[in-house]
Design a protein around this motif. Structure first.
Motif, PDB file in Angstrom:
ATOM      1  N   TYR A  29     -46.896  41.054  28.870  1.00 14.04           N
ATOM      2  CA  TYR A  29     -47.369  41.367  27.532  1.00 14.04           C
ATOM      3  C   TYR A  29     -46.202  41.604  26.582  1.00 14.04           C
ATOM      4  CZ  TYR A  29     -49.906  43.661  23.789  1.00 14.04           C
ATOM      5  OH  TYR A  29     -50.414  43.997  22.578  1.00 14.04           O
ATOM      6  N   ASN A  30     -45.154  42.230  27.075  1.00 11.06           N
ATOM      7  CA  ASN A  30     -43.931  42.366  26.298  1.00 11.06           C
ATOM      8  C   ASN A  30     -42.755  42.305  27.260  1.00 11.06           C
ATOM      9  OD1 ASN A  30     -43.276  45.095  27.326  1.00 11.06           O
ATOM     10  ND2 ASN A  30     -44.981  45.777  26.035  1.00 11.06           N
ATOM     11  N   CYS A  32     -40.209  44.516  27.378  1.00 16.67           N
ATOM     12  CA  CYS A  32     -39.552  45.802  27.548  1.00 16.67           C
ATOM     13  C   CYS A  32     -39.211  45.899  29.040  1.00 16.67           C
ATOM     14  CB  CYS A  32     -40.504  46.919  27.134  1.00 16.67           C
ATOM     15  SG  CYS A  32     -39.939  48.563  27.543  1.00 16.67           S
ATOM     16  N   ASN A  51     -35.997  47.755  25.038  1.00 19.90           N
ATOM     17  CA  ASN A  51     -37.266  47.203  24.571  1.00 19.90           C
ATOM     18  C   ASN A  51     -37.038  45.834  23.921  1.00 19.90           C
ATOM     19  OD1 ASN A  51     -36.280  47.685  21.999  1.00 19.90           O
ATOM     20  ND2 ASN A  51     -37.855  49.163  21.445  1.00 19.90           N
ATOM     21  N   ASP A  52     -38.115  45.265  23.393  1.00 24.61           N
ATOM     22  CA  ASP A  52     -38.030  43.922  22.813  1.00 24.61           C
ATOM     23  C   ASP A  52     -37.042  43.839  21.648  1.00 24.61           C
ATOM     24  OD1 ASP A  52     -41.219  43.931  23.792  1.00 24.61           O
ATOM     25  OD2 ASP A  52     -40.133  42.029  24.035  1.00 24.61           O
ATOM     26  N   GLU A  97     -42.580  45.167  31.128  1.00 23.53           N
ATOM     27  CA  GLU A  97     -43.806  45.457  30.379  1.00 23.53           C
ATOM     28  C   GLU A  97     -44.061  46.950  30.312  1.00 23.53           C
ATOM     29  OE1 GLU A  97     -47.452  42.897  30.776  1.00 23.53           O
ATOM     30  OE2 GLU A  97     -48.318  44.849  31.277  1.00 23.53           O
TER      31      GLU A  97
END
Length: 124
Positions: A29-30, A32, A51-52, A97
């Motif tokens: 989903y991300n 991170c 993180n992103d 994530e």
């Protein structure tokens, strides 16, 4: 299917350096990503997270000695470890994530996918 693969562990002498890598495949989903470690008989301890947006956090025992970075083109995160100590010996795990916010805590429960771990041993 999200897969997380750590590499780069090994045995070093105290004071030496080591760089761990963590490659992620699939679509989390991300992106991170965090590093954790677990020594024999102890719980899993947060080490660092990125993180992103590239914001990083570190646990106190590794601040100023470890550095987390990422290469988005390679979907890889690195953990550069310097001035290693025997107490840094552990299995190091990478996770991806996370539910990031300004009060984010580096806890295992905040991450979705995990690798199998890579052993780091530091001899005195």
């Amino acid at each position: 299917q999200v897969q997380v693969m750590e590499s780069g562990g090994g045995s070093v002498q105290a004071g030496e350096s080591l760089r761990l890598s963590c490659a992620v495949s699939g679509r989390p989903y991300n992106r991170c990503m965090g590093w954790f470690r677990q020594a024999p008989g102890k719980g899993r301890e947060g080490v660092a997270v990125i993180n992103d947006e590239g914001t990083t956090k570190y646990s106190r025992p590794v601040t100023d000695r470890f550095a987390i970075s990422r290469d988005n083109d390679k979907n890889t995160v690195y953990l550069q470890m310097k001035s290693l100590r025997p107490e840094d010996s552990a299995v190091y795990y990478c996770a991806v994530e996370c539910a990031w916010d300004e009060r984010f805590q580096l806890l295992p429960s905040n991450f979705g996918y995990w690798g199998q771990g890579t052993q780091v041993t530091v001899s005195s």
